[in-house]
Write a protein that holds these residues in place. Structure first.
Motif, PDB file in Angstrom:
ATOM      1  N   ALA A 145      -4.211 -10.960  15.584  1.00 41.62           N
ATOM      2  CA  ALA A 145      -3.682 -11.682  14.424  1.00 41.62           C
ATOM      3  C   ALA A 145      -4.416 -11.254  13.150  1.00 41.62           C
ATOM      4  N   PRO A 146      -3.677 -11.078  12.049  1.00 39.82           N
ATOM      5  CA  PRO A 146      -4.333 -10.746  10.781  1.00 39.82           C
ATOM      6  C   PRO A 146      -5.313 -11.844  10.377  1.00 39.82           C
ATOM      7  N   GLN A 147      -6.370 -11.459   9.683  1.00 44.54           N
ATOM      8  CA  GLN A 147      -7.385 -12.409   9.239  1.00 44.54           C
ATOM      9  C   GLN A 147      -7.414 -12.445   7.715  1.00 44.54           C
ATOM     10  N   GLU A 148      -7.458 -13.648   7.167  1.00 37.82           N
ATOM     11  CA  GLU A 148      -7.536 -13.796   5.725  1.00 37.82           C
ATOM     12  C   GLU A 148      -9.000 -13.853   5.306  1.00 37.82           C
ATOM     13  N   ARG A 149      -9.330 -13.126   4.262  1.00 38.85           N
ATOM     14  CA  ARG A 149     -10.660 -13.175   3.669  1.00 38.85           C
ATOM     15  C   ARG A 149     -10.489 -13.527   2.199  1.00 38.85           C
ATOM     16  N   VAL A 150     -11.261 -14.479   1.730  1.00 33.57           N
ATOM     17  CA  VAL A 150     -11.186 -14.873   0.331  1.00 33.57           C
ATOM     18  C   VAL A 150     -12.343 -14.209  -0.405  1.00 33.57           C
ATOM     19  N   LEU A 151     -12.018 -13.466  -1.451  1.00 34.89           N
ATOM     20  CA  LEU A 151     -13.014 -12.755  -2.238  1.00 34.89           C
ATOM     21  C   LEU A 151     -13.713 -13.710  -3.204  1.00 34.89           C
ATOM     22  N   PRO A 152     -14.893 -13.330  -3.705  1.00 33.78           N
ATOM     23  CA  PRO A 152     -15.582 -14.199  -4.671  1.00 33.78           C
ATOM     24  C   PRO A 152     -14.722 -14.563  -5.886  1.00 33.78           C
ATOM     25  N   SER A 153     -13.764 -13.715  -6.220  1.00 36.51           N
ATOM     26  CA  SER A 153     -12.867 -13.987  -7.342  1.00 36.51           C
ATOM     27  C   SER A 153     -11.843 -15.069  -7.009  1.00 36.51           C
ATOM     28  N   GLY A 154     -11.740 -15.417  -5.715  1.00 35.43           N
ATOM     29  CA  GLY A 154     -10.745 -16.384  -5.273  1.00 35.43           C
ATOM     30  C   GLY A 154      -9.474 -15.738  -4.753  1.00 35.43           C
ATOM     31  N   ASP A 155      -9.337 -14.417  -4.924  1.00 32.91           N
ATOM     32  CA  ASP A 155      -8.164 -13.702  -4.427  1.00 32.91           C
ATOM     33  C   ASP A 155      -8.213 -13.595  -2.909  1.00 32.91           C
ATOM     34  N   ALA A 156      -7.043 -13.611  -2.283  1.00 32.29           N
ATOM     35  CA  ALA A 156      -6.957 -13.490  -0.824  1.00 32.29           C
ATOM     36  C   ALA A 156      -6.759 -12.028  -0.439  1.00 32.29           C
ATOM     37  N   LEU A 157      -7.423 -11.629   0.621  1.00 34.87           N
ATOM     38  CA  LEU A 157      -7.322 -10.294   1.192  1.00 34.87           C
ATOM     39  C   LEU A 157      -7.014 -10.490   2.672  1.00 34.87           C
ATOM     40  N   TRP A 158      -5.996  -9.793   3.167  1.00 32.63           N
ATOM     41  CA  TRP A 158      -5.651  -9.880   4.583  1.00 32.63           C
ATOM     42  C   TRP A 158      -6.028  -8.563   5.252  1.00 32.63           C
ATOM     43  N   VAL A 159      -6.687  -8.637   6.400  1.00 35.34           N
ATOM     44  CA  VAL A 159      -7.081  -7.438   7.140  1.00 35.34           C
ATOM     45  C   VAL A 159      -6.489  -7.498   8.544  1.00 35.34           C
ATOM     46  N   PHE A 160      -6.092  -6.324   9.050  1.00 38.03           N
ATOM     47  CA  PHE A 160      -5.531  -6.248  10.394  1.00 38.03           C
ATOM     48  C   PHE A 160      -5.675  -4.820  10.897  1.00 38.03           C
ATOM     49  N   ARG A 161      -5.492  -4.632  12.181  1.00 37.57           N
ATOM     50  CA  ARG A 161      -5.606  -3.310  12.806  1.00 37.57           C
ATOM     51  C   ARG A 161      -4.282  -2.962  13.464  1.00 37.57           C
ATOM     52  N   ILE A 162      -3.828  -1.731  13.222  1.00 36.87           N
ATOM     53  CA  ILE A 162      -2.605  -1.220  13.848  1.00 36.87           C
ATOM     54  C   ILE A 162      -2.996  -0.134  14.840  1.00 36.87           C
ATOM     55  N   VAL A 163      -2.418  -0.190  16.024  1.00 37.52           N
ATOM     56  CA  VAL A 163      -2.649   0.818  17.058  1.00 37.52           C
ATOM     57  C   VAL A 163      -1.383   1.667  17.160  1.00 37.52           C
ATOM     58  N   VAL A 164      -1.540   2.977  16.973  1.00 38.80           N
ATOM     59  CA  VAL A 164      -0.419   3.907  16.965  1.00 38.80           C
ATOM     60  C   VAL A 164      -0.617   4.918  18.094  1.00 38.80           C
ATOM     61  N   ARG A 165       0.407   5.080  18.918  1.00 45.32           N
ATOM     62  CA  ARG A 165       0.331   6.043  20.020  1.00 45.32           C
ATOM     63  C   ARG A 165       0.321   7.462  19.465  1.00 45.32           C
ATOM     64  N   ARG A 166      -0.555   8.276  19.983  1.00 46.95           N
ATOM     65  CA  ARG A 166      -0.636   9.689  19.583  1.00 46.95           C
ATOM     66  C   ARG A 166       0.315  10.487  20.471  1.00 46.95           C
ATOM     67  N   PRO A 167       1.236  11.231  19.877  1.00 44.24           N
ATOM     68  CA  PRO A 167       2.187  11.984  20.699  1.00 44.24           C
ATOM     69  C   PRO A 167       1.489  13.075  21.517  1.00 44.24           C
ATOM     70  N   GLY A 168       2.026  13.322  22.682  1.00 45.33           N
ATOM     71  CA  GLY A 168       1.515  14.405  23.521  1.00 45.33           C
ATOM     72  C   GLY A 168       0.174  14.128  24.151  1.00 45.33           C
ATOM     73  N   GLY A 169      -0.096  12.846  24.461  1.00 40.10           N
ATOM     74  CA  GLY A 169      -1.365  12.515  25.094  1.00 40.10           C
ATOM     75  C   GLY A 169      -1.511  13.165  26.457  1.00 40.10           C
ATOM     76  N   ARG A 170      -2.734  13.371  26.866  1.00 31.33           N
ATOM     77  CA  ARG A 170      -2.978  14.018  28.171  1.00 31.33           C
ATOM     78  C   ARG A 170      -3.107  12.976  29.267  1.00 31.33           C
TER      79      ARG A 170
END
Length: 65
Positions: free
Chosen positions: A22-47
């Motif tokens: 799940a994405p995580q919200e981080r609030v910056l000192p300025s009060g602005d919201a920043l959302w962080v998340f990780r995407i996993v992408v399959r690499r073509p032609g895996g062994r």
């Protein structure tokens, strides 16, 4: 647009993958919201039986985030 003008640059990336948690919200000192998340992408032609993957850490902010 005249011949001397170049079109405005566009940065566009299309990824096909999955968000690994799940994405995580981080609030910056300025009060602005920043959302962080990780995407996993399959690499073509895996062994072997398990294809390789790439993980991309992403951060988004702004009115449309």
């Amino acid at each position: 647009m005249s011949v001397d003008e170049e079109p405005a640059p566009v940065n566009e990336v299309i990824l096909v993958g999955r968000v690994s948690q799940a994405p995580q919200e981080r609030v910056l000192p300025s009060g602005d919201a920043l959302w962080v998340f990780r995407i996993v992408v399959r690499r073509p032609g895996g062994r072997g039986s398990r294809p390789g993957v790439d993980t991309l850490d992403c951060a988004v902010w702004g009115g449309r985030a």
